[in-house]
Design an enzyme around this catalytic site. Structure first.
Site, PDB file in Angstrom:
ATOM      1  N   LYS A 115       0.824  -1.213   0.000  1.00 34.77           N
ATOM      2  CA  LYS A 115       0.000   0.000   0.000  1.00 34.77           C
ATOM      3  C   LYS A 115       0.852   1.253   0.000  1.00 34.77           C
ATOM      4  CE  LYS A 115      -4.487  -1.387   1.745  1.00 34.77           C
ATOM      5  NZ  LYS A 115      -5.529  -1.130   2.740  1.00 34.77           N
ATOM      6  N   LYS A 197      -6.652 -13.817 -10.069  1.00 29.46           N
ATOM      7  CA  LYS A 197      -7.846 -13.814  -9.232  1.00 29.46           C
ATOM      8  C   LYS A 197      -8.796 -12.686  -9.643  1.00 29.46           C
ATOM      9  CE  LYS A 197      -8.998 -13.238  -4.477  1.00 29.46           C
ATOM     10  NZ  LYS A 197      -8.597 -12.685  -3.208  1.00 29.46           N
ATOM     11  N   LYS A 200     -11.965  -6.921  -7.132  1.00 27.19           N
ATOM     12  CA  LYS A 200     -12.963  -5.850  -7.255  1.00 27.19           C
ATOM     13  C   LYS A 200     -12.356  -4.576  -7.795  1.00 27.19           C
ATOM     14  CE  LYS A 200     -12.811  -4.734  -2.309  1.00 27.19           C
ATOM     15  NZ  LYS A 200     -13.566  -4.674  -1.067  1.00 27.19           N
TER      16      LYS A 200
END
Ligand code: TRP
Length: 332
Positions: A115, A197, A200
């Site tokens: 992050k 994968k 979202k």
């Protein structure tokens, strides 16, 4: 302390854009979990502000997340559903645990490394101590198991290390939690690149089917799904696209791989893809209807949040009271 049942605790970031991967891998199975555990599900709005948020969006997504959880069958009579910022003990225990967490430990967290690379212009202290707030979430409820995805396992292990350290100094304070990584749940892959994968946050909207997509969108996305050059509907490692569609079909219909292969033997990809889309849309329709009903009644959702927060506070304040006493804070 207050336990007559094993406790399961999980948190979810407030985002309405959950995918069928989240649905088949987690949400759909929550009901079963509630049979064996006292479950807490928390919408972690305080975690969300470690990256910049538009206030109106954060607020809307908080409602949506709660509504979606209930729409997927989580029963607020059985499980405690609430919003993190409504229970002040989370932030308070997080400060205490900050003082029992080492700089070096936090520096090793892979999510922090990822992050901080992604948000290089805003590597704030909250991003760094994110796992400590998560430890506070978990430890406040004397949690036994934490159902999470594999990416959160390191945070749960850190939580355990913090709890062990605290308990060594102040015995019998926290229950030691275990991560629970669901086995044999289907990992749902991207429709555009079935070796990846389904995520979202994928930029390609055709790669991802969202729980709240309408029927036409769902069918269109499945019809565009990447398959492979032969035309056989059969699961195998060298056919990741078709295998993924077979898993998705099975997830929504309960049919095994063999049953699905038999059902579509001799038929083409086009028919199969449409059938997967239809099955997905049919299974999601009642979830979407319930979601809309919940969202249409804000007052009811707020009443639900309030009730969840009261329940959660009851547990959290007990643990925090014990912590305060043990630390030597003056009790008035
Ligand atoms: N960090 C988790 C995630 O990003 C969300 C989370 C916050 C959580 N607190 C938690 C998960 C406590 C399990 C338990 O997915």
């Amino acid at each position: 302390m207050f336990k007559d049942q094993k406790i399961s605790y999980s948190g979810v970031q407030p985002s309405g854009n959950l995918t069928i991967g989240n649905y088949l891998g987690a949400l759909k199975n929550f009901k079963d979990f509630a049979r064996d555990y006292k479950c807490f599900y928390c919408v972690v709005d305080e975690h969300a502000i470690t990256v910049r948020q538009v206030p109106a969006d954060l607020r809307r997504r908080t409602y949506e997340t709660l509504a979606l959880y209930m729409a997927c069958g989580l029963d607020p009579e059985k499980s405690t559903l609430y919003v993190q910022s409504h229970v002040r003990e989370h932030a308070e225990l997080a400060w205490v645990l900050d003082c029992f967490t080492m700089f070096g430990e936090l520096s090793r967290m892979t999510q922090f490394k990822d992050k901080s690379a992604k948000h290089a212009d805003n590597v704030n202290a909250g991003l760094f101590t994110y796992p400590v707030l998560m430890a506070a979430d978990i430890l406040l409820y004397q949690t036994d198991v934490v159902p999470v995805g594999i990416d959160q396992k390191q945070h749960v292990e850190l939580t355990r290390d913090i709890a062990v350290r605290f308990n060594q100094l102040y015995p019998d304070t926290f229950t030691l939690p275990e991560p629970y990584i669901a086995k044999n749940v289907r990992k749902i892959m991207s429709l555009a690149d079935p070796t990846k994968k389904m995520s979202k946050s994928d930029e390609n909207v055709n790669a991802v089917v969202y729980i709240l997509d309408d029927k036409d969108t769902i069918i269109r996305k499945f019809r565009r799904a990447v398959t492979d050059s032969d035309s056989e509907i059969r699961a195998s490692e060298d056919k990741p696209g078709v295998s993924n569609l077979i898993s998705i079909y099975g997830g929504f219909t309960g049919k095994s791989v063999e049953e699905t292969e038999k059902e579509f033997a001799g038929l083409g990809y086009g028919e199969f893809k449409t059938a997967v889309g239809e099955a997905c849309a049919a299974a999601l329709a009642p979830v979407q209807q319930r979601f809309r009903d919940y969202m249409a009644d804000k007052a009811q959702l707020e009443a639900q949040m309030k009730r969840g927060a009261e329940e959660a506070s009851w547990y959290a304040s007990r643990t925090l009271g014990k912590v305060r006493k043990k630390l030597g804070f003056v009790q008035l």
